[in-house]
Structures are given as structure tokens and as C-alpha cells.
Design an enzyme around this catalytic site. Structure first.
Site, PDB file in Angstrom:
ATOM      1  N   GLY A   1      61.114 133.332 -43.161  1.00  0.00           N
ATOM      2  CA  GLY A   1      60.189 132.501 -43.121  1.00  0.00           C
ATOM      3  C   GLY A   1      60.454 131.755 -41.614  1.00  0.00           C
ATOM      4  O   GLY A   1      59.645 131.253 -40.882  1.00  0.00           O
TER       5      GLY A   1
ATOM      6  N   GLY B   1      65.397 134.361 -48.717  1.00  0.00           N
ATOM      7  CA  GLY B   1      66.436 135.369 -47.993  1.00  0.00           C
ATOM      8  C   GLY B   1      67.777 134.440 -47.558  1.00  0.00           C
ATOM      9  O   GLY B   1      68.728 135.362 -47.083  1.00  0.00           O
TER      10      GLY B   1
ATOM     11  N   LEU C   1      79.269 126.488 -51.379  1.00  0.00           N
ATOM     12  CA  LEU C   1      79.184 127.121 -52.650  1.00  0.00           C
ATOM     13  C   LEU C   1      79.474 128.658 -52.573  1.00  0.00           C
ATOM     14  O   LEU C   1      80.189 129.258 -53.571  1.00  0.00           O
ATOM     15  CB  LEU C   1      77.738 126.758 -53.205  1.00  0.00           C
ATOM     16  CG  LEU C   1      77.642 125.457 -53.426  1.00  0.00           C
ATOM     17  CD1 LEU C   1      76.448 125.176 -54.340  1.00  0.00           C
ATOM     18  CD2 LEU C   1      78.520 124.459 -54.003  1.00  0.00           C
ATOM     19  N   ASN C   2      79.098 129.221 -51.674  1.00  0.00           N
ATOM     20  CA  ASN C   2      79.399 130.668 -51.528  1.00  0.00           C
ATOM     21  C   ASN C   2      79.648 131.171 -49.825  1.00  0.00           C
ATOM     22  O   ASN C   2      78.920 131.240 -49.398  1.00  0.00           O
ATOM     23  CB  ASN C   2      77.854 131.324 -51.770  1.00  0.00           C
ATOM     24  CG  ASN C   2      78.321 132.965 -51.871  1.00  0.00           C
ATOM     25  OD1 ASN C   2      79.156 133.540 -51.411  1.00  0.00           O
ATOM     26  ND2 ASN C   2      77.107 133.791 -52.176  1.00  0.00           N
ATOM     27  N   PRO C   3      80.798 131.253 -49.691  1.00  0.00           N
ATOM     28  CA  PRO C   3      81.478 131.463 -48.295  1.00  0.00           C
ATOM     29  C   PRO C   3      80.723 132.513 -47.729  1.00  0.00           C
ATOM     30  O   PRO C   3      80.622 132.553 -46.487  1.00  0.00           O
ATOM     31  CB  PRO C   3      83.082 131.290 -48.427  1.00  0.00           C
ATOM     32  CG  PRO C   3      82.933 130.631 -49.490  1.00  0.00           C
ATOM     33  CD  PRO C   3      82.032 131.041 -50.573  1.00  0.00           C
TER      34      PRO C   3
ATOM     35  N   GLN D   1      74.439 132.711 -43.041  1.00  0.00           N
ATOM     36  CA  GLN D   1      73.477 131.804 -42.658  1.00  0.00           C
ATOM     37  C   GLN D   1      73.752 131.242 -41.188  1.00  0.00           C
ATOM     38  O   GLN D   1      73.103 131.108 -40.236  1.00  0.00           O
ATOM     39  CB  GLN D   1      73.397 130.543 -43.566  1.00  0.00           C
ATOM     40  CG  GLN D   1      72.489 131.146 -44.946  1.00  0.00           C
ATOM     41  CD  GLN D   1      71.047 131.218 -44.479  1.00  0.00           C
ATOM     42  OE1 GLN D   1      70.331 130.369 -43.940  1.00  0.00           O
ATOM     43  NE2 GLN D   1      70.728 132.440 -44.597  1.00  0.00           N
TER      44      GLN D   1
ATOM     45  N   GLY E   1      73.244 121.436 -47.272  1.00  0.00           N
ATOM     46  CA  GLY E   1      72.595 122.825 -46.897  1.00  0.00           C
ATOM     47  C   GLY E   1      73.087 123.162 -45.428  1.00  0.00           C
ATOM     48  O   GLY E   1      73.465 122.128 -44.664  1.00  0.00           O
TER      49      GLY E   1
ATOM     50  N   GLY F   1      71.347 125.982 -43.527  1.00  0.00           N
ATOM     51  CA  GLY F   1      70.614 126.979 -43.140  1.00  0.00           C
ATOM     52  C   GLY F   1      70.260 126.784 -41.644  1.00  0.00           C
ATOM     53  O   GLY F   1      69.798 127.687 -40.801  1.00  0.00           O
ATOM     54  N   GLU F   2      70.005 125.684 -41.143  1.00  0.00           N
ATOM     55  CA  GLU F   2      69.438 125.206 -39.754  1.00  0.00           C
ATOM     56  C   GLU F   2      70.421 124.599 -38.989  1.00  0.00           C
ATOM     57  O   GLU F   2      70.480 124.566 -37.753  1.00  0.00           O
ATOM     58  CB  GLU F   2      68.409 124.238 -40.208  1.00  0.00           C
ATOM     59  CG  GLU F   2      67.271 124.791 -40.682  1.00  0.00           C
ATOM     60  CD  GLU F   2      66.196 123.706 -41.188  1.00  0.00           C
ATOM     61  OE1 GLU F   2      65.148 123.647 -40.909  1.00  0.00           O
ATOM     62  OE2 GLU F   2      66.441 123.231 -42.341  1.00  0.00           O
TER      63      GLU F   2
END
Length: 752
Positions: free
Chosen positions: A249, A477, A643-645, A651, A715, A717-718
């Protein structure tokens, strides 16, 4: 006495974990919005205005209505009531284009929907939409790329509520700049960028009496639920929104768009499920974009590089009716230490569809300007750009007067410089060569906000040894399915392949919208609380079930780990699997619910919460054929505990690729005669592809931020997109001597 024995198990937190939903996606079993086919379903295609400013005088649908398979042509006169929505507290009721579709006959941007064709097949609906004829009273559209701020009051409306145009101020920025020994005063421009996820926007609407269900490509199902309830005059509980999988998105699917309401209105009128899929061309017109920004940055500094003044004045374009604000000053006031600062904004109305958040809204274009200015200042002072940033590292957030919850930007610079080999850089333009090519090296810092939205979750332990975790948030995603599985496994010890994760449905416990990179940090406390409550129920079952090995023992004597109940004194090796105890008690499941409160937007925070990072970039320049390539990137991110490399690296790599596109390719152009986006397709709107992407070396620091959540996770993602473009433009200047201040970089600008 022998010490209690434990069953060792590896924590799923921090482990490279393949996506639990991966098999569904690669096998084609994952259902995206347009994959749902309901009994009796029909299709809708909007009719788009072919002007950007004016009024619809007549709408001739007679020929279209007679075409085979056509059910209806809807327009202002027959669509039925679609009410306006209002904002609520927090992030409730946010919508960028607040005017409901067909509310009047005024056309304010090219592609605005003026009618809707509905037919038995998509092909018939498309043919009918093409057959509708409109006549207009045309005005000259304003899509001017030079931005001058509209005359607005000091406090203006924005999509998030009222904002002061004087965004931040301390000291005497004007006086300090006037007296500064060294000055930078430049304007930086970023163009319109259009979201282009592979999955198109789509809606399938179905009514059951007074109940409305929407299958929707949404990053915020609960916000959409509330808005549709208002638009159709329904109790909120009568609206259900489902988004099981989202084909990305990037912010464009955060808020509802006009096609959502149109699909619902058509389904209401015809009594059948209606599917509406926005075309790729419409994606450039009616579902948002990153707005054009024009930013003046003035830096004043001492001869040894200490900032004494920072001005950041920016303008973004917005739609004629709406109030979109691109917060380019989001990071300016805290990124570096400066005693005298002033940040202001303005906005310019244009005949375009409403802008909307795009990955890293505000901060990404804002940091392009301020980080570019810092690089220019470093060159003017002949100070290494890393050293300049170190000199101006703040001890606290000087805009709030608060300590940072966690800030390790200096460690990012140090590790990034080491991994990149920055010490080998020679600062003179064009001085570095390799294999006949001219090298350019550049760098920039980055940041992004952190915090939590409110979240709820439920966890079940089942009599077959499996677990279920549910939350109404959606996976866009980024790996949310996997994160929730990891969190549940961490608390219960149930293996990942025995955990069912249920997301993306307003019938589930309320979850956060997938924006601001805040989902992971928001759901950690909610899922942990839900798992703890499920475990507490399990211990009660263990002590109250006749025949249980733990019957009549105090629950406080027991513990739960690795999927087993055991006496603390005995250790987990003597534990009993929870499934055995549930079967003995003739119980199918025990459940627990958990909630966590919001910290994002807290009016009285105790800490300034952000993630930080940096990018080091190498470009190669071949002037004989004017060939510029990004050849190497090193990125270091300080985002708390990862948490999840595996998903985390994915990302950041994806964000860096978007940064390459932002710097070198992406821009949407509008025809000044009719206001239409000219390059409204993926052939002419150029994005970075595999051939444009160099090796990307991603590193994470490991400094858990305990102010955010129990695991210290923020986070990511950005933040990976912020700072990439100014690092590239700095590298381009180092290679070519050309200072690019308007994106994207064009080859013709380098031919000097």
C-alpha cells in the site's frame, strides 16, 4: 536436592524466520481483495472526467444503458444518499477526499468520477463507461509546478486536525543567521510521486439487509468501517471490512477513496455484490500521491561547523477542497543540535486529486532538504559530512526538552563509515576513479517516529496442541502474520507451524492501522497480555480438573513454558502438555484477551521516541556516455530490537530501492492544458528495477527501546527510505561537481 530441570528452547524472537504466510502466497491460495468472487457478483467501472477544472453540464448515458449486460449507469441524480463523514478522536474518521462522490457537478481534478457503469461482466461495464458522454463548462486548470503558499490563517485545518503554520521555534533564528560566519540558503524541490503497488485498489461490496460487508484493499480496516458507517447512516457494528492480504500500500491504501463508497452505493441500489477494481491509469488520478514540495533551508554555522541557526520553510501542493499537510518539518527540530530554529509551512491549491501519505510521509522529503543542506554546508566548510553531523549531535530532543528514549545515531555513523570504507574518501570533486569510471561517495542521516497505536488481541490454546492468535490489524506485505506468530510462540512455546494467525477483519479484536511503521510496536504488548491471560486460564484448568496431576495445587505453584504446565519446583521436564490437560477437562480451548494503549500523539510524553539511521552511497559516472549508476549502498539502522532480521532486512532493502527511484526516476507530470497526469502508466512512470539496484549492505544495531514495549522493538517500514535521496545527490556532486536540488536527477542536468 537436584535443581529443577528445564526443557531448553530457542526463542523465536530475533531469529531469521521465513514468512508463515509465504506458502499461501507462492501457491496462489492467498486471497487478495479482487480474488473474492461472490455468488451473483456484478462489476462496476467509474466514468472519469476528462477536464481538471470546470463543471459537468450534461451527462448522456442513454446509449450505455442499452448495451448488453448493463445493469445501471449511476450518477448524481440516482446514486442515493452518501453522507459526509467527520473526524473522531485519534485516528478515527480520517479521509483525504472528504467530499463524497457525485456530491455536486463541479470537477476539481482530471479523472474525478462523474458516473459509474455497472454490468454483468467487467468487459460490459468498461464498454458502458466508455460510452457515457459528458459535456463540460471548462476552466483553465492550475497544475503549476512553482509553489507559492495560499493565504491561510496561522492555524489551519489538516487531515489530522488543526495545525499551527509556525511549526517549531526556539531562540532567534533570524538574528543568528544574519550574524553567522558561514551560511547556506537554498531551495530543494521534490516532485509528485505516485503509489504504484502491484495490487490495484479494489472493493467488493455486499449488503445483507441493513448490514454492509466490504472486501477491501485497505491499510486501516477499522477506520474504513467507521467512515462507511457514517456515509451510509449505519451503526458501526453493521459494517464489516475484510482485508486478508494486501499487495502493498505504501500509504496509498491508508484511508478510503471515492470508489469504496461508490461500490457500496451501487450494491445497495442493485441488491447484488458489486466489485470495483481501480485501473492503473486511475491510480495516478483518484487514489492519492506524494505531493510536490518546495523547501527553503537556511543554515548558519561557525567556522568549525557548529550550527547556530536553522530555518526550514516548506510548501506542499494540495487539492482544491482538501487540507492535506505533508509534514516536511517532522524531523527538523530534533535531528541536530541548534539553539536558534524556525520551521514553518504553507500549502498551494492545485487542480489535482488529493495527496495522501506515501512511505515516510513528511520526513522523507523533509530530510531530503535538510540533509542536502547539511552536505552543502560540509562542503563549504571543508569538513567531512560525517564529522559535521557528529559535531551537531544533540543530547536531548531540543524541540521538546525531553530525553530520547533511545538514540544511537553516532553508532550508526561509526558502523556505516567502517563498513563502507569512508576513510578512503578524498573530498575533491571527481578525484576518485575505478576501472575508468569516476566515483562519487555521499552519505546522509535519517530518522522516523516511534510509538504505539491502541491494539487488542486474543490468544487461544487448543486441545490439539495448536494455538490461535487474532487481531483486526492487516498485513500489508510487511510480515505481520509472521510477527504475531513469533510473539505467540515466544509466550506459549507452541511451534510456529502450529500457530494460526487471523488478521484483517473488523469482526476481530480491534487492531491498529498499518501506517507510521507502528503495527509491530503496537501489537507486542497486546499479544503478550492475551497470551499471559490464556496461560493463566490454562493454569486454572490444571488445578481444578479432576484427575489432573496438578489438581488442588495453588496456581501460583505452577508455571507454563514450551507448551507444558509444570510445578515450578519440578522444572519443565516433568511438565504436562497443555493439550493433554484440555482433553482431560473436556475443553476445546482456553482463551485470553489483551489490550495495549496508545503512546503516539501523547500530549504529555516523557521521552522523545524515534528510530535513527544512515546511508552511505557510491555512484559511478561515465561522462563520455552520460551514464550514472548507483553502484553500492551501506545502510545502518537503529530501530530497537529486530524481531525478525530476515523480514527486517527485506523492509530496509525495499525502502532503499524506493529511495533510488525517488532520487533518479520517479515523478508524475501534469499536462498544463487539461490537468491530466501525462505519464500515467508503468511504461512512462519509471521506477527502480533489478538492473538499477546495486548490492545493499544492511546492518541493524541492537539497542532495545524499553520505553516502546517489553521487547524494545520499533517499526522499520519507512525509515529505510528517509535519507537515501540526499545521500545519492551528495554522491553525484562528489562525482560530477553538479549540485542537484530538484528531484529526480536528470542526465541533462549533469551535462555541463
Amino acid at each position: 536436592m537436584q535443581p529443577a530441570q528445564e526443557i531448553p528452547r530457542t526463542s523465536p524472537i530475533g531469529r531469521r524466520t521465513p514468512r508463515v504466510d509465504g506458502p499461501l502466497k507462492v501457491s496462489g491460495k492467498a486471497q487478495y481483495t479482487s480474488d473474492f468472487h461472490l455468488p451473483g457478483q456484478i462489476y462496476a467501472v467509474p466514468v472519469e472526467a476528462t477536464i481538471a477544472s470546470g463543471r459537468v453540464i450534461t451527462l448522456d448515458s442513454a446509449a450505455a444503458e442499452k448495451m448488453p449486460g448493463v445493469r445501471a449507469i449511476f450518477h448524481r441524480e440516482n446514486i442515493g444518499s452518501i453522507f459526509r463523514s467527520v473526524m473522531g478522536p485519534g485516528f478515527e474518521g480520517i479521509i483525504d477526499e472528504r467530499r463524497p462522490p457525485f456530491e455536486d457537478d463541479v470537477v476539481r481534478y482530471y479523472g474525478q468520477y462523474i458516473a459509474l457503469a455497472v454490468a454483468d461482466t467487467f468487459e460490459a461495464a468498461k464498454a458502458a463507461a466508455d460510452a457515457v458522454r459528458a459535456t463540460y463548462a471548462k476552466d483553465t486548470p492550475n497544475v503549476d509546478t512553482h509553489l507559492e503558499a495560499d493565504d491561510e490563517p496561522e492555524v489551519v485545518a489538516t487531515q489530522f486536525g488543526p495545525r499551527e503554520r509556525l511549526q517549531s521555534q526556539r531562540g532567534d533564528a533570524e538574528g543568528a543567521f544574519a550574524n553567522a560566519p558561514v551560511k547556506i540558503d537554498q531551495t530543494y524541490v521534490t516532485p509528485v510521486e505516485t503509489h504504484n503497488p502491484i495490487e490495484l485498489h479494489a472493493t467488493t461490496a455486499i449488503w445483507d439487509g441493513s448490514r454492509l460487508t466490504l472486501y477491501e484493499a485497505s491499510q486501516g480496516v477499522f477506520n474504513l468501517q467507521g467512515i462507511l458507517a457514517q456515509m451510509f447512516g449505519l451503526p458501526r457494528e453493521n459494517v464489516r471490512v475484510i482485508t486478508k492480504f494486501l499487495g502493498s500500500g505504501f500509504g496509498g491504501k491508508l484511508w478510503p477513496w471515492t470508489h469504496c463508497a461508490l461500490a457500496a452505493a451501487a450494491a445497495r441500489q442493485l441488491g447484488k455484490p458489486v466489485k470495483l477494481v481501480v485501473s492503473r491509469k486511475m491510480m495516478f488520478q483518484t487514489v492519492g500521491h506524494r505531493p510536490r514540495t518546495q523547501q527553503r533551508v537556511r543554515l548558519g554555522a561557525t567556522a568549525d561547523g557548529k550550527l547556530v541557526s536553522l530555518h526550514h520553510d516548506y510548501i506542499n501542493h494540495k487539492a482544491i477542497l482538501d487540507h492535506y499537510h505533508e509534514d516536511c518539518g517532522e524531523a527538523t527540530a530534533f535531528q541536530y543540535s541548534v539553539a536558534n530554529l524556525r520551521v514553518t509551512f504553507g500549502r498551494a491549491r492545485r487542480n489535482v486529486g488529493s495527496p495522501t501519505p506515501m512511505r515516510g510521509p513528511g520526513s522523507v522529503p523533509g530530510l531530503y532538504a535538510t540533509e542536502s543542506a547539511m552536505n552543502e554546508l560540509a562542503d563549504q566548510l571543508t569538513i567531512d559530512p560525517v564529522r559535521l553531523r557528529v559535531i551537531n549531535e544533540p543530547n536531548i530532543d531540543e524541540s521538546l526538552g525531553l530525553p530520547f528514549s533511545s538514540r544511537h545515531l553516532l553508532e550508526c555513523f561509526e558502523l556505516g563509515a567502517e563498513k563502507f570504507g569512508w576513510s578512503k574518501r578524498t573530498p575533491e570533486v571527481g578525484s576518485m576513479k575505478r576501472d575508468g569510471l569516476t566515483l562519487g561517495w555521499g552519505m546522509a542521516g535519517c530518522s522516523w517516529g516511534a510509538g504505539r497505536f491502541p491494539a487488542e488481541a486474543s490468544v487461544q490454546l487448543r486441545d490439539d496442541g495448536t494455538a490461535r492468535v487474532a487481531c483486526g490489524t492487516q498485513d500489508i506485505g510487511t510480515g505481520t502474520y509472521t510477527i504475531l506468530a513469533q510473539l505467540t510462540a515466544q509466550k506459549t512455546g507452541v511451534p510456529l507451524d502450529k500457530i494460526e494467525v487471523v488478521l484483517g477483519d473488523t469482526s476481530l479484536p480491534a487492531g491498529p492501522l498499518s501506517g507510521g511503521s507502528l503495527v509491530t510496536e503496537s501489537v507486542v504488548p497486546a499479544v503478550f497480555a492475551a497470551a499471559d491471560n490464556a496461560i493463566a486460564s490454562m493454569l486454572t484448568v490444571a488445578t481444578t480438573t479432576p484427575g489432573s496431576p496438578f489438581e488442588k495445587r495453588p496456581a501460583t505453584d505452577l508455571a507454563f513454558d514450551a507448551g507444558r504446565v509444570f510445578a515450578k519446583a519440578d522444572g519443565s521436564a516433568k511438565g504436562v502438555p497443555f493439550a493433554d490437560l484440555l482433553r482431560r477437562a473436556n475443553l476445546r480451548v482456553v482463551s485470553g484477551s489483551g489490550t495495549s494503549g496508545a503512546t503516539f500523539g501523547n500530549p504529555q510524553p516523557k521521552f522523545s521516541t524515534h528510530s535513527f539511521g544512515c546511508h552511505f552511497v557510491e555512484v559511478t559516472w561515465q561522462p563520455e556516455i552520460a551514464r550514472l549508476r548507483v553502484s553500492r549502498i551501506v545502510t545502518v539502522i537503529d530501530a530497537g530490537r529486530i524481531l525478525n532480521p530476515l523480514a527486517g532486512r527485506n523492509q530496509i532493502e525495499g525502502a532503499v530501492v524506493m529511495g533510488i527511484g525517488m532520487a533518479l526516476f520517479e515523478h508524475t507530470s501534469y499536462d498544463p492544458q487539461n490537468g491530466a497526469p501525462i505519464n500515467s502508466n508503468l511504461a512512462d512512470y519509471v521506477v527502480a528495477v533489478n538492473a538499477d539496484v546495486p548490492p545493499i549492505d544492511v546492518h541493524f544495531l541492537d539497542f532495545p527501546d524499553q520505553q516502546i514495549n517489553e521487547l524494545g522493538a520499533r517499526g522499520i517500514g519507512e525509515i529505510g527510505l528517509a535519507g537515501v535521496a540526499p545521500a545519492i545527490t551528495a554522491a553525484v556532486h562528489h562525482a560530477t561537481g553538479v549540485r542537484v536540488r530538484e528531484l529526480p536527477i536528470k542526465i541533462e542536468s549533469l551535462l555541463v
